[in-house]
Scaffold this active site. Structure first.
Site, PDB file in Angstrom:
ATOM      1  N   GLY A  47      -7.411   4.654  14.838  1.00 17.56           N
ATOM      2  CA  GLY A  47      -7.613   3.621  15.861  1.00 17.56           C
ATOM      3  C   GLY A  47      -6.348   3.177  16.540  1.00 17.56           C
ATOM      4  N   GLY A  48      -5.339   2.797  15.797  1.00 17.15           N
ATOM      5  CA  GLY A  48      -4.098   2.347  16.413  1.00 17.15           C
ATOM      6  C   GLY A  48      -3.455   1.183  15.684  1.00 17.15           C
ATOM      7  N   ARG A 274     -14.103  -6.119   8.664  1.00 14.36           N
ATOM      8  CA  ARG A 274     -14.552  -4.964   7.880  1.00 14.36           C
ATOM      9  C   ARG A 274     -15.330  -5.332   6.622  1.00 14.36           C
ATOM     10  NH1 ARG A 274      -9.186  -1.123   8.337  1.00 14.36           N
ATOM     11  NH2 ARG A 274      -9.405  -0.908  10.577  1.00 14.36           N
TER      12      ARG A 274
HETATM   13  C1  LIG Z   1      -8.654   7.262   7.379  1.00 13.53           C
HETATM   14  C2  LIG Z   1      -7.724   6.084   7.587  1.00 13.53           C
HETATM   15  C3  LIG Z   1      -7.640   5.493   8.843  1.00 13.53           C
HETATM   16  C4  LIG Z   1      -6.773   4.414   9.051  1.00 13.53           C
HETATM   17  N1  LIG Z   1      -6.690   3.864  10.308  1.00 13.53           N
HETATM   18  C5  LIG Z   1      -5.797   2.866  10.535  1.00 13.53           C
HETATM   19  C6  LIG Z   1      -5.619   2.333  11.850  1.00 13.53           C
HETATM   20  O1  LIG Z   1      -6.240   2.769  12.813  1.00 13.53           O
HETATM   21  N2  LIG Z   1      -4.710   1.342  12.013  1.00 13.53           N
HETATM   22  C7  LIG Z   1      -3.970   0.839  10.967  1.00 13.53           C
HETATM   23  O2  LIG Z   1      -3.157  -0.068  11.178  1.00 13.53           O
HETATM   24  N3  LIG Z   1      -4.124   1.322   9.716  1.00 13.53           N
HETATM   25  C8  LIG Z   1      -5.010   2.325   9.491  1.00 13.53           C
HETATM   26  N4  LIG Z   1      -5.157   2.827   8.224  1.00 13.53           N
HETATM   27  C9  LIG Z   1      -4.295   2.278   7.163  1.00 13.53           C
HETATM   28  C10 LIG Z   1      -2.893   2.860   7.302  1.00 13.53           C
HETATM   29  O3  LIG Z   1      -2.979   4.241   7.555  1.00 13.53           O
HETATM   30  C11 LIG Z   1      -2.078   2.614   6.038  1.00 13.53           C
HETATM   31  O4  LIG Z   1      -2.088   1.247   5.723  1.00 13.53           O
HETATM   32  C12 LIG Z   1      -0.631   3.047   6.216  1.00 13.53           C
HETATM   33  O5  LIG Z   1      -0.557   4.311   6.840  1.00 13.53           O
HETATM   34  C13 LIG Z   1       0.078   3.093   4.892  1.00 13.53           C
HETATM   35  O6  LIG Z   1       1.368   3.662   5.116  1.00 13.53           O
HETATM   36  P1  LIG Z   1       2.330   3.896   3.923  1.00 13.53           P
HETATM   37  O7  LIG Z   1       3.575   4.532   4.483  1.00 13.53           O
HETATM   38  O8  LIG Z   1       2.487   2.623   3.160  1.00 13.53           O
HETATM   39  O9  LIG Z   1       1.572   4.923   2.926  1.00 13.53           O
HETATM   40  P2  LIG Z   1       1.101   6.420   3.150  1.00 13.53           P
HETATM   41  O10 LIG Z   1       1.050   6.787   4.577  1.00 13.53           O
HETATM   42  O11 LIG Z   1      -0.128   6.649   2.344  1.00 13.53           O
HETATM   43  O12 LIG Z   1       2.294   7.279   2.493  1.00 13.53           O
HETATM   44  C14 LIG Z   1       2.479   7.322   1.111  1.00 13.53           C
HETATM   45  C15 LIG Z   1       3.585   8.321   0.808  1.00 13.53           C
HETATM   46  O13 LIG Z   1       3.969   8.193  -0.555  1.00 13.53           O
HETATM   47  C16 LIG Z   1       4.141   9.489  -1.130  1.00 13.53           C
HETATM   48  N5  LIG Z   1       3.940   9.391  -2.576  1.00 13.53           N
HETATM   49  C17 LIG Z   1       2.972   8.705  -3.249  1.00 13.53           C
HETATM   50  N6  LIG Z   1       3.147   8.831  -4.583  1.00 13.53           N
HETATM   51  C18 LIG Z   1       4.252   9.611  -4.757  1.00 13.53           C
HETATM   52  C19 LIG Z   1       4.927  10.137  -5.899  1.00 13.53           C
HETATM   53  N7  LIG Z   1       4.517   9.872  -7.151  1.00 13.53           N
HETATM   54  N8  LIG Z   1       6.016  10.935  -5.691  1.00 13.53           N
HETATM   55  C20 LIG Z   1       6.437  11.227  -4.434  1.00 13.53           C
HETATM   56  N9  LIG Z   1       5.843  10.745  -3.316  1.00 13.53           N
HETATM   57  C21 LIG Z   1       4.765   9.973  -3.480  1.00 13.53           C
HETATM   58  C22 LIG Z   1       3.093  10.342  -0.424  1.00 13.53           C
HETATM   59  O14 LIG Z   1       3.409  11.718  -0.548  1.00 13.53           O
HETATM   60  C23 LIG Z   1       3.207   9.794   1.009  1.00 13.53           C
HETATM   61  O15 LIG Z   1       4.266  10.455   1.672  1.00 13.53           O
HETATM   62  C24 LIG Z   1      -6.012   3.904   7.979  1.00 13.53           C
HETATM   63  C25 LIG Z   1      -6.100   4.508   6.717  1.00 13.53           C
HETATM   64  C26 LIG Z   1      -6.941   5.589   6.519  1.00 13.53           C
HETATM   65  C27 LIG Z   1      -7.014   6.221   5.166  1.00 13.53           C
END
Ligand SMILES: Cc1cc2nc3c(=O)[nH]c(=O)nc-3n(C[C@H](O)[C@H](O)[C@H](O)COP(=O)(O)OP(=O)(O)OC[C@H]3O[C@@H](n4cnc5c(N)ncnc54)[C@H](O)[C@@H]3O)c2cc1C
Length: 278
Positions: A47-48, A274
Site C-alpha cells: 500500500g505505501g 484493521r
Molecule cells: C504483506 C505485507 C504488507 C505490508 N504492507 C505495508 C504497507 O503497505 N505499509 C506499511 O507501512 N507497512 C506495511 N507492512 C508492514 C511493514 O512491511 C513492516 O512493518 C516493515 O517492513 C518492517 O521492517 P523491518 O525492517 O523492521 O523488518 P523486515 O523488513 O521484516 O526485515 C527483517 C530483516 O531481519 C533479518 N533477520 C531476521 N532474523 C535474522 C537472523 N536471526 N539473522 C540474520 N538476519 C535476520 C531478515 O533477513 C530481514 O532482512 C506490510 C507487511 C506485510 C507482511
C-alpha cells in the site's frame, strides 16, 4: 573472533538498511541478513507509507489522532508523535536517495487513502512500495565503503561482552564470529509463528528472542496486528496480502451471499481500522 566492527546491524529490511545509511561514513558497519537481501516483510509492503506532506489539507494533529484511535489509545504517545512528526522528512530523504514514489503531474507525491486514516496521506510506488523502498536503499547501501554486507547469514547467538557484543553467524554451513561495540536489532516481526500469515519466511521474531535473552524486558507481545484481507489459495500455496489501499480506492467486502456486511459492525465500514475489519 573473525573481525571487529563498530556496529553490527542484524536485518536488511527498511529499518536495517535505513539505519546503515544514517551512520557517518567513519563508522565501520556489518549488515547481516539471514536470507537474500531483498527477502523481508519490507519488500512485501504494498500500500505505501502514511505521512503528512500536505499541511493545508492535513495536519500532524489529525494523523496523531487517527493513530491513537486505531490503537484504541493504548499507543505510547511519544512514539506516535515521533513517527508522525519525523516520518515526512524520512520519506523525503529516501525519495532523495533514489526511492521511486508515484508522482502527480506537478511533481508532488501521489497520496491515497487507507483504512483508519481520515485523509489521503499514503504515498506509494504502484502496489509495490516496499520493494521500491528496499531496492532503492540496497542500491545506496551497497555503494558505501564503510558497510560490509553479509547475506544468507543467520545470526544464531548474541553474547554481551566487555565493551560490546559477540555475534555468532551461520553462513554456508560455516560458523563466523564477529565483535562489535553496538548491535542494532532490526529483525522485524513474528508473523510466521502463525499458521496463516502473509508475512515473509524470515519473520520469526529472532530479534525479540535475542533481546530477551540479553535481559531486555519485552512488553505487549499479545498486540499482534492481523491484516483483514489475503488471497486464500488452495493447495497450500502461500497466501499473499490484498492491500488495504484496494478498499481505500473503493473495493468492498462481500460475504458468501454476495452481501456487504462491514457497516453492520462499524459505521466506517470497510475503512474501519484493521482490528475491527479483521
Ligand atoms: C504483506 C505485507 C504488507 C505490508 N504492507 C505495508 C504497507 O503497505 N505499509 C506499511 O507501512 N507497512 C506495511 N507492512 C508492514 C511493514 O512491511 C513492516 O512493518 C516493515 O517492513 C518492517 O521492517 P523491518 O525492517 O523492521 O523488518 P523486515 O523488513 O521484516 O526485515 C527483517 C530483516 O531481519 C533479518 N533477520 C531476521 N532474523 C535474522 C537472523 N536471526 N539473522 C540474520 N538476519 C535476520 C531478515 O533477513 C530481514 O532482512 C506490510 C507487511 C506485510 C507482511
Amino acid at each position: 573472533m573473525d573481525k571487529k566492527f563498530d556496529v553490527i546491524i542484524v536485518g536488511t529490511g527498511a529499518a536495517g538498511l535505513y539505519a546503515a545509511l544514517n551512520f557517518p561514513e567513519s563508522v565501520n558497519i556489518l549488515l547481516v541478513s539471514k536470507r537474500e537481501l531483498q527477502l523481508s516483510n519490507s519488500s512485501l509492503a504494498q500500500g505505501g507509507v502514511a505521512c503528512v506532506l500536505d499541511t493545508v489539507h492535513d495536519s500532524y494533529k489529525l494523523h496523531i489522532t487517527d493513530t491513537l484511535i486505531a490503537g484504541k489509545y493504548k499507543n505510547t504517545l511519544s512514539a506516535v508523535e515521533k513517527l508522525v512528526t519525523e516520518g515526512p522528512s524520512d520519506v523525503l530523504k529516501i525519495k532523495d536517495l533514489g526511492v521511486d514514489f508515484d508522482l502527480n503531474e506537478d511533481g508532488t507525491m501521489c497520496k491515497t487513502l487507507e483504512a483508519g486514516h481520515s485523509r489521503n496521506r499514503i504515498v506509494h510506488h504502484k502496489d509495490s512500495t516496499g520493494k521500491a523502498i528496499v531496492d532503492g536503499l540496497i542500491a545506496k547501501v551497497t555503494q558505501l565503503k564503510n558497510v560490509t554486507v553479509c547475506d544468507n547469514a543467520l545470526v544464531y547467538a548474541i553474547d554481551k561482552v566487555l565493551n560490546g557484543f559477540y555475534i555468532s553467524i551461520l553462513r554456508n554451513g560455516e560458523k563466523l564470529h564477529y565483535g562489535c561495540n553496538y548491535c542494532l536489532l532490526a529483525t522485524g516481526g513474528i508473523g510466521r509463528v502463525y499458521k496463516y500469515t502473509t508475512n515473509s519466511a524470515i519473520a520469526t521474531g529472532d530479534g525479540i528472542a535475542f533481546a530477551y535473552m540479553l535481559g531486555a524486558r519485552i512488553k505487549n507481545l499479545s498486540r499482534i496486528q492481523f491484516h483483514p484481507t489475503a488471497f486464500a489459495a488452495d493447495h497450500g500455496r502461500e497466501r499473499f496480502l490484498i492491500s488495504e489501499a484496494v478498499r481505500g480506492e473503493g473495493a468492498v467486502l462481500l460475504n458468501c451471499n454476495g452481501e456487504r456486511f462491514a457497516s453492520n459492525y462499524d459505521s466506517r465500514g470497510e475503512l474501519a481500522p484493521r482490528d475491527v475489519v479483521s
